[in-house]
Write a protein that holds these residues in place. Structure first.
Motif, PDB file in Angstrom:
ATOM      1  N   PHE A  82      43.253  -3.864  17.247  1.00  0.00           N
ATOM      2  CA  PHE A  82      43.272  -3.910  15.788  1.00  0.00           C
ATOM      3  C   PHE A  82      44.301  -4.948  15.349  1.00  0.00           C
ATOM      4  O   PHE A  82      45.505  -4.718  15.434  1.00  0.00           O
ATOM      5  N   VAL A  83      43.815  -6.127  14.881  1.00  0.00           N
ATOM      6  CA  VAL A  83      44.696  -7.227  14.510  1.00  0.00           C
ATOM      7  C   VAL A  83      44.315  -7.763  13.138  1.00  0.00           C
ATOM      8  O   VAL A  83      43.258  -7.426  12.591  1.00  0.00           O
ATOM      9  N   ASN A  84      45.167  -8.646  12.590  1.00  0.00           N
ATOM     10  CA  ASN A  84      44.853  -9.297  11.321  1.00  0.00           C
ATOM     11  C   ASN A  84      44.051 -10.577  11.582  1.00  0.00           C
ATOM     12  O   ASN A  84      43.647 -10.845  12.724  1.00  0.00           O
ATOM     13  N   LEU A  85      43.863 -11.400  10.556  1.00  0.00           N
ATOM     14  CA  LEU A  85      43.060 -12.611  10.708  1.00  0.00           C
ATOM     15  C   LEU A  85      43.682 -13.632  11.655  1.00  0.00           C
ATOM     16  O   LEU A  85      42.989 -14.494  12.187  1.00  0.00           O
ATOM     17  N   ARG A  86      44.973 -13.546  11.868  1.00  0.00           N
ATOM     18  CA  ARG A  86      45.665 -14.481  12.775  1.00  0.00           C
ATOM     19  C   ARG A  86      45.848 -13.873  14.172  1.00  0.00           C
ATOM     20  O   ARG A  86      46.650 -14.370  14.957  1.00  0.00           O
ATOM     21  N   TYR A  87      45.147 -12.805  14.443  1.00  0.00           N
ATOM     22  CA  TYR A  87      45.212 -12.103  15.728  1.00  0.00           C
ATOM     23  C   TYR A  87      46.610 -11.588  16.047  1.00  0.00           C
ATOM     24  O   TYR A  87      47.024 -11.529  17.186  1.00  0.00           O
ATOM     25  N   GLN A  88      47.336 -11.226  14.981  1.00  0.00           N
ATOM     26  CA  GLN A  88      48.641 -10.588  15.130  1.00  0.00           C
ATOM     27  C   GLN A  88      48.461  -9.107  14.811  1.00  0.00           C
ATOM     28  O   GLN A  88      47.489  -8.727  14.158  1.00  0.00           O
ATOM     29  N   PRO A  89      49.399  -8.267  15.247  1.00  0.00           N
ATOM     30  CA  PRO A  89      49.264  -6.834  14.927  1.00  0.00           C
ATOM     31  C   PRO A  89      49.069  -6.627  13.425  1.00  0.00           C
ATOM     32  O   PRO A  89      49.771  -7.223  12.610  1.00  0.00           O
ATOM     33  N   PHE A  90      48.113  -5.806  13.091  1.00  0.00           N
ATOM     34  CA  PHE A  90      47.781  -5.538  11.691  1.00  0.00           C
ATOM     35  C   PHE A  90      48.917  -4.784  11.017  1.00  0.00           C
ATOM     36  O   PHE A  90      49.412  -3.786  11.541  1.00  0.00           O
ATOM     37  N   ASP A  91      49.338  -5.261   9.843  1.00  0.00           N
ATOM     38  CA  ASP A  91      50.391  -4.605   9.071  1.00  0.00           C
ATOM     39  C   ASP A  91      50.137  -4.863   7.594  1.00  0.00           C
ATOM     40  O   ASP A  91      50.192  -6.004   7.135  1.00  0.00           O
ATOM     41  N   ALA A  92      49.874  -3.821   6.831  1.00  0.00           N
ATOM     42  CA  ALA A  92      49.580  -3.953   5.403  1.00  0.00           C
ATOM     43  C   ALA A  92      50.795  -3.669   4.532  1.00  0.00           C
ATOM     44  O   ALA A  92      50.687  -3.660   3.307  1.00  0.00           O
ATOM     45  N   SER A  93      51.953  -3.465   5.126  1.00  0.00           N
ATOM     46  CA  SER A  93      53.131  -3.073   4.339  1.00  0.00           C
ATOM     47  C   SER A  93      53.553  -4.132   3.326  1.00  0.00           C
ATOM     48  O   SER A  93      54.169  -3.806   2.320  1.00  0.00           O
ATOM     49  N   GLY A  94      53.199  -5.398   3.550  1.00  0.00           N
ATOM     50  CA  GLY A  94      53.576  -6.452   2.615  1.00  0.00           C
ATOM     51  C   GLY A  94      52.550  -6.716   1.530  1.00  0.00           C
ATOM     52  O   GLY A  94      52.774  -7.558   0.662  1.00  0.00           O
ATOM     53  N   TRP A  95      51.439  -6.017   1.573  1.00  0.00           N
ATOM     54  CA  TRP A  95      50.406  -6.216   0.550  1.00  0.00           C
ATOM     55  C   TRP A  95      50.936  -5.796  -0.817  1.00  0.00           C
ATOM     56  O   TRP A  95      51.695  -4.835  -0.944  1.00  0.00           O
ATOM     57  N   GLU A  96      50.488  -6.493  -1.849  1.00  0.00           N
ATOM     58  CA  GLU A  96      50.761  -6.067  -3.217  1.00  0.00           C
ATOM     59  C   GLU A  96      49.795  -4.929  -3.554  1.00  0.00           C
ATOM     60  O   GLU A  96      48.626  -4.982  -3.169  1.00  0.00           O
ATOM     61  N   PRO A  97      50.265  -3.897  -4.260  1.00  0.00           N
ATOM     62  CA  PRO A  97      49.338  -2.823  -4.645  1.00  0.00           C
ATOM     63  C   PRO A  97      48.266  -3.349  -5.597  1.00  0.00           C
ATOM     64  O   PRO A  97      48.544  -4.214  -6.434  1.00  0.00           O
ATOM     65  N   LEU A  98      47.073  -2.840  -5.447  1.00  0.00           N
ATOM     66  CA  LEU A  98      45.966  -3.194  -6.326  1.00  0.00           C
ATOM     67  C   LEU A  98      45.892  -2.195  -7.473  1.00  0.00           C
ATOM     68  O   LEU A  98      46.342  -1.049  -7.340  1.00  0.00           O
ATOM     69  N   ASP A  99      45.330  -2.631  -8.598  1.00  0.00           N
ATOM     70  CA  ASP A  99      45.174  -1.722  -9.730  1.00  0.00           C
ATOM     71  C   ASP A  99      44.438  -0.472  -9.289  1.00  0.00           C
ATOM     72  O   ASP A  99      43.516  -0.524  -8.467  1.00  0.00           O
ATOM     73  N   SER A 100      44.835   0.648  -9.860  1.00  0.00           N
ATOM     74  CA  SER A 100      44.220   1.913  -9.520  1.00  0.00           C
ATOM     75  C   SER A 100      44.298   2.858 -10.712  1.00  0.00           C
ATOM     76  O   SER A 100      45.280   2.849 -11.451  1.00  0.00           O
ATOM     77  N   GLY A 101      43.248   3.613 -10.903  1.00  0.00           N
ATOM     78  CA  GLY A 101      43.283   4.640 -11.929  1.00  0.00           C
ATOM     79  C   GLY A 101      42.342   4.381 -13.084  1.00  0.00           C
ATOM     80  O   GLY A 101      41.504   3.481 -13.059  1.00  0.00           O
TER      81      GLY A 101
END
Length: 111
Positions: A76-95
């Motif tokens: 399970f990797v990201n687009l650059r074949y590095q370990p996947f990590d979503a912690s830096g993603w900006e939150p998307l609108d919700s609600g």
């Protein structure tokens, strides 16, 4: 007949009136028909249950360090074949972002 217009919803919503499900909306326009007979004078309870994006949940889990990946047969990797990590993603609108409106409508003949 009335149309319940929820305005902007991110991402889907289940709508209940007085405990009875009116339906689920998941695309623009986020609207549901409401029979006028159901809207008699008095008190009513409108419930709108909104479902968030999984991207926001994954971001939250990665930020908290919760182990959520349970894959045994893939890398399970990201687009650059590095370990996947979503912690830096900006939150998307919700609600339920609205505005919410109740719009008068009428049935066309033959409906």
């Amino acid at each position: 007949m009335r149309i319940l217009d929820l305005g902007r919803v991110a991402e889907s919503a289940r709508v209940r009136l007085d405990g009875e499900t009116l339906g689920t909306v998941f695309a623009i326009p986020f609207r549901i028909a409401v029979d006028a007979e159901r809207l008699t004078p008095g008190r009513h309870r409108l419930e709108v249950e909104v479902t968030n994006l999984m991207a926001n949940r994954i971001r939250c889990l990665d930020r908290r360090g919760v182990e959520w990946r349970r894959f045994y047969d893939i890398n399970f990797v990201n687009l650059r074949y590095q370990p996947f990590d979503a912690s830096g993603w900006e939150p998307l609108d919700s609600g339920l972002l609205g505005p919410v409106r109740l719009i008068p409508a009428r049935r066309l003949r033959g409906e």
